[in-house]
Design a protein around this motif. Structure first.
Motif, PDB file in Angstrom:
ATOM      1  N   ALA A 331       0.819  -1.249  -0.091  1.00  0.00           N
ATOM      2  CA  ALA A 331      -0.028   0.041   0.142  1.00  0.00           C
ATOM      3  C   ALA A 331       1.003   1.280  -0.062  1.00  0.00           C
ATOM      4  N   GLY A 332       1.819   1.407  -1.045  1.00  0.00           N
ATOM      5  CA  GLY A 332       2.749   2.473  -1.043  1.00  0.00           C
ATOM      6  C   GLY A 332       2.109   3.710  -1.273  1.00  0.00           C
ATOM      7  N   GLU A 333       0.879   4.006  -1.951  1.00  0.00           N
ATOM      8  CA  GLU A 333       0.260   5.190  -1.971  1.00  0.00           C
ATOM      9  C   GLU A 333      -0.143   6.038  -0.880  1.00  0.00           C
ATOM     10  N   ILE A 334      -0.275   5.255   0.507  1.00  0.00           N
ATOM     11  CA  ILE A 334      -0.513   5.841   1.639  1.00  0.00           C
ATOM     12  C   ILE A 334       0.629   6.037   2.374  1.00  0.00           C
ATOM     13  N   ALA A 335       1.837   5.924   1.972  1.00  0.00           N
ATOM     14  CA  ALA A 335       2.907   6.138   2.679  1.00  0.00           C
ATOM     15  C   ALA A 335       3.432   7.729   3.230  1.00  0.00           C
ATOM     16  N   PRO A 336       2.900   8.586   2.255  1.00  0.00           N
ATOM     17  CA  PRO A 336       2.863  10.075   2.613  1.00  0.00           C
ATOM     18  C   PRO A 336       2.151  10.187   3.775  1.00  0.00           C
ATOM     19  N   SER A 337       0.935   9.897   3.941  1.00  0.00           N
ATOM     20  CA  SER A 337       0.141  10.104   5.294  1.00  0.00           C
ATOM     21  C   SER A 337       0.450   9.152   6.460  1.00  0.00           C
ATOM     22  N   THR A 349      11.201   4.486  12.806  1.00  0.00           N
ATOM     23  CA  THR A 349      10.384   3.781  11.584  1.00  0.00           C
ATOM     24  C   THR A 349      11.215   3.730  10.315  1.00  0.00           C
ATOM     25  N   ASN A 350      11.587   2.709   9.556  1.00  0.00           N
ATOM     26  CA  ASN A 350      11.751   2.266   8.439  1.00  0.00           C
ATOM     27  C   ASN A 350      11.042   1.920   7.649  1.00  0.00           C
ATOM     28  N   MET A 351      10.387   2.977   6.686  1.00  0.00           N
ATOM     29  CA  MET A 351       9.282   2.248   5.906  1.00  0.00           C
ATOM     30  C   MET A 351       9.904   2.026   4.463  1.00  0.00           C
ATOM     31  N   ILE A 352       9.793   0.637   4.312  1.00  0.00           N
ATOM     32  CA  ILE A 352      10.399  -0.124   3.130  1.00  0.00           C
ATOM     33  C   ILE A 352       9.630  -0.715   2.225  1.00  0.00           C
ATOM     34  N   GLY A 353      10.044  -1.200   1.199  1.00  0.00           N
ATOM     35  CA  GLY A 353       9.236  -1.727   0.034  1.00  0.00           C
ATOM     36  C   GLY A 353       8.415  -0.633  -0.902  1.00  0.00           C
ATOM     37  N   ILE A 354       8.977   0.627  -0.857  1.00  0.00           N
ATOM     38  CA  ILE A 354       8.488   1.864  -1.407  1.00  0.00           C
ATOM     39  C   ILE A 354       9.148   2.298  -2.348  1.00  0.00           C
ATOM     40  N   GLY A 355      10.318   1.574  -2.873  1.00  0.00           N
ATOM     41  CA  GLY A 355      11.228   2.370  -3.993  1.00  0.00           C
ATOM     42  C   GLY A 355      10.819   3.013  -4.845  1.00  0.00           C
ATOM     43  N   HIS A 356       9.460   2.033  -5.479  1.00  0.00           N
ATOM     44  CA  HIS A 356       8.871   2.891  -6.660  1.00  0.00           C
ATOM     45  C   HIS A 356       8.217   4.229  -6.556  1.00  0.00           C
ATOM     46  N   LEU A 357       8.145   4.472  -5.278  1.00  0.00           N
ATOM     47  CA  LEU A 357       7.442   5.845  -5.192  1.00  0.00           C
ATOM     48  C   LEU A 357       8.403   6.995  -5.679  1.00  0.00           C
ATOM     49  N   ARG A 358       9.769   6.669  -6.096  1.00  0.00           N
ATOM     50  CA  ARG A 358      10.438   7.697  -6.634  1.00  0.00           C
ATOM     51  C   ARG A 358      10.106   7.850  -8.226  1.00  0.00           C
TER      52      ARG A 358
END
Length: 448
Positions: A331-337, A349-358
């Motif tokens: 659910a990378g799209e909610i990472a900013p919130s 916290t280390n938020m991982i699995g979201i490298g594609h958000l670049r």
């Protein structure tokens, strides 16, 4: 990150006490634009009820209209739209499609050009020129289309010329792409796979599959329209059989659960209670994972029903737990919130699995690090995510926060403003991409 001029500033409001609000969220962008595409691929009119009306869906309807699809808005309620596909299922060519900054438009609509009577030209906002497109266009080339780039290869603007003949009906057309940069590349091809004479077999050659729930959503929606799509996720292969697609005459769009994240997350930052009505019991939206994430941060989450309406209710005393290594692949799209909440946590916290958000509307990882640092917080990029190290709230300070033409960076900044006085946000109206009345909704959240 580059900065824009400090104009069009909006002062993010700070609540005077704990929140107590009910917020109605508009329809899902992801579902709205998938339904619009699937309705256009059918043979009969489809009425979509509760369709999100935002810049992204307006761009999608504009793209479909250019291709000869009728999208008629009910004057009594602008969230009801009747979609009528072109006669014979042949889309209009020799037209221009403007994608704006909408990933679902620039990555879903080119597949329709396979079934157009002439070439289709695609362009978008200046910021869209940085969003990768090559995997889905490589896929269309493997299906016989010709791609002409008018700038840098693999990016907007470009022209898609349909093949003179589609792949043989003797066997599924085989396509191999690396969709590591976005699940939308896979979804864009799966949506049109049923139209290919032999169907489609799509292989993802990358090691990781980003936003897998979004691909599952596409598979479910294709099947819901009468198609036959199946996934072998271990092998990273998807198959769609040839056949006709047709949504039901009337389709109701769920609320956008990812857009609920800033509002429900506000309860953890400011304390209090926030409720969102019409929360589905089951959903294909990645935002459906949000309640569990908020609960792991210390919120009390429940799903009361009143007068037949199911709510998601989040209650918090304002204390936020850090999550250590937190895999957000699904659910990378909610990472900013979630990042906004974790700025105020009691542990890193280390938020991982979201490298594609670049590769989203902006480089969201770099943007989040820049804006957290700008207010006095501590964050850094990881190879596949970001690390957030909370600091005492008194060390945080107001600032002019950039949005980078990214709606989720704007809502991130508004969330920060709940606990940090003096936050001013550049171009908050970029939220119109998915929340046309975000400012009004946010002010109401704090006024109750």
């Amino acid at each position: 990150m580059s900065e824009t001029k400090h104009d069009n500033l909006w002062a993010a409001p700070t609540p005077g006490g704990p929140l107590d609000a009910t917020v109605t969220i508009p329809g899902s962008k992801s579902l709205s634009n998938r339904y619009l595409i699937l309705a256009a691929l059918g043979s009969k009119p489809v009425t979509l009820v509760g369709l999100l009306r935002s810049r992204d869906t307006e761009l999608m309807m504009g793209a479909l209209r250019a291709l000869g699809v009728s999208c008629e808005v009910d004057p009594k309620t602008d969230t009801t739209v009747t979609v009528t596909p072109p006669a014979g299922g042949l889309f209009r060519g020799n037209v221009d499609v403007y994608c704006g900054l909408a990933g679902t438009v620039m990555r879903f609509v080119p597949g329709l050009a396979l079934f157009a009577d002439d070439a289709v030209r695609f362009d978008g906002d200046e910021q869209a020129y940085a969003r990768p497109m090559k995997p889905v266009l490589d896929g269309l080339e493997q299906l016989g289309a010709t791609i002409e780039y008018h700038g840098e290869e693999g990016f907007l603007p470009f022209t898609v010329t349909p093949p003179k003949t589609l792949p043989s009906a003797d066997a599924p057309a085989k396509v191999s792409i690396d969709s590591s940069g976005s699940s939308q590349f896979i979804s864009g091809l799966l949506l049109v796979g049923s139209r290919l004479p032999g169907g489609l077999e799509l292989a993802h050659t990358g090691e990781r599959t980003p936003s897998l729930p979004h691909i599952r959503m596409t598979v479910a929606d294709v099947n819901g329209a009468g198609g036959h799509a199946e996934a072998d996720e271990d092998a990273r292969v998807w198959r769609v059989a040839h056949g006709s697609l047709q949504l039901s005459d009337r389709v109701v769009v769920e609320p956008d659960l990812s857009n609920a994240a800033p509002f429900l997350g506000a309860a953890l930052i400011a304390g209090g209670r926030v409720r969102v009505p019409h929360w589905p019991v089951e959903t294909t939206q990645p935002g459906g994972l949000l309640p569990g994430y908020l609960e792991s941060m210390g919120a009390r989450v429940s799903f009361p029903e009143e007068d037949g309406v199911r709510y998601c209710e989040v209650v918090s005393d304002g204390h936020v737990h850090g999550l250590g290594d937190f895999d957000l692949t699904a659910a990378g799209e909610i990472a900013p919130s979630l990042a906004a909440i974790l700025v105020f946590a009691d542990a890193p916290t280390n938020m991982i699995g979201i490298g594609h958000l670049r590769g989203h509307e902006t480089n969201r990882l770099a943007a989040l690090v820049a804006e957290i640092t700008r207010i006095g917080g501590e964050a850094s990029e990881l190879p596949d995510g970001i690390a957030i190290t909370p600091v005492p709230r008194e060390r945080l300070h107001g600032a002019v926060m950039e949005t980078y033409a990214d709606h989720r960076m704007a809502t991130f900044a508004a969330m920060i403003g709940l606990a940090v006085p003096g936050v001013n946000i550049v171009d908050v109206q970029t939220t119109r991409k998915t929340l046309p009345n975000f400012v009004g909704m946010w002010n109401e959240l704090l006024s109750r």
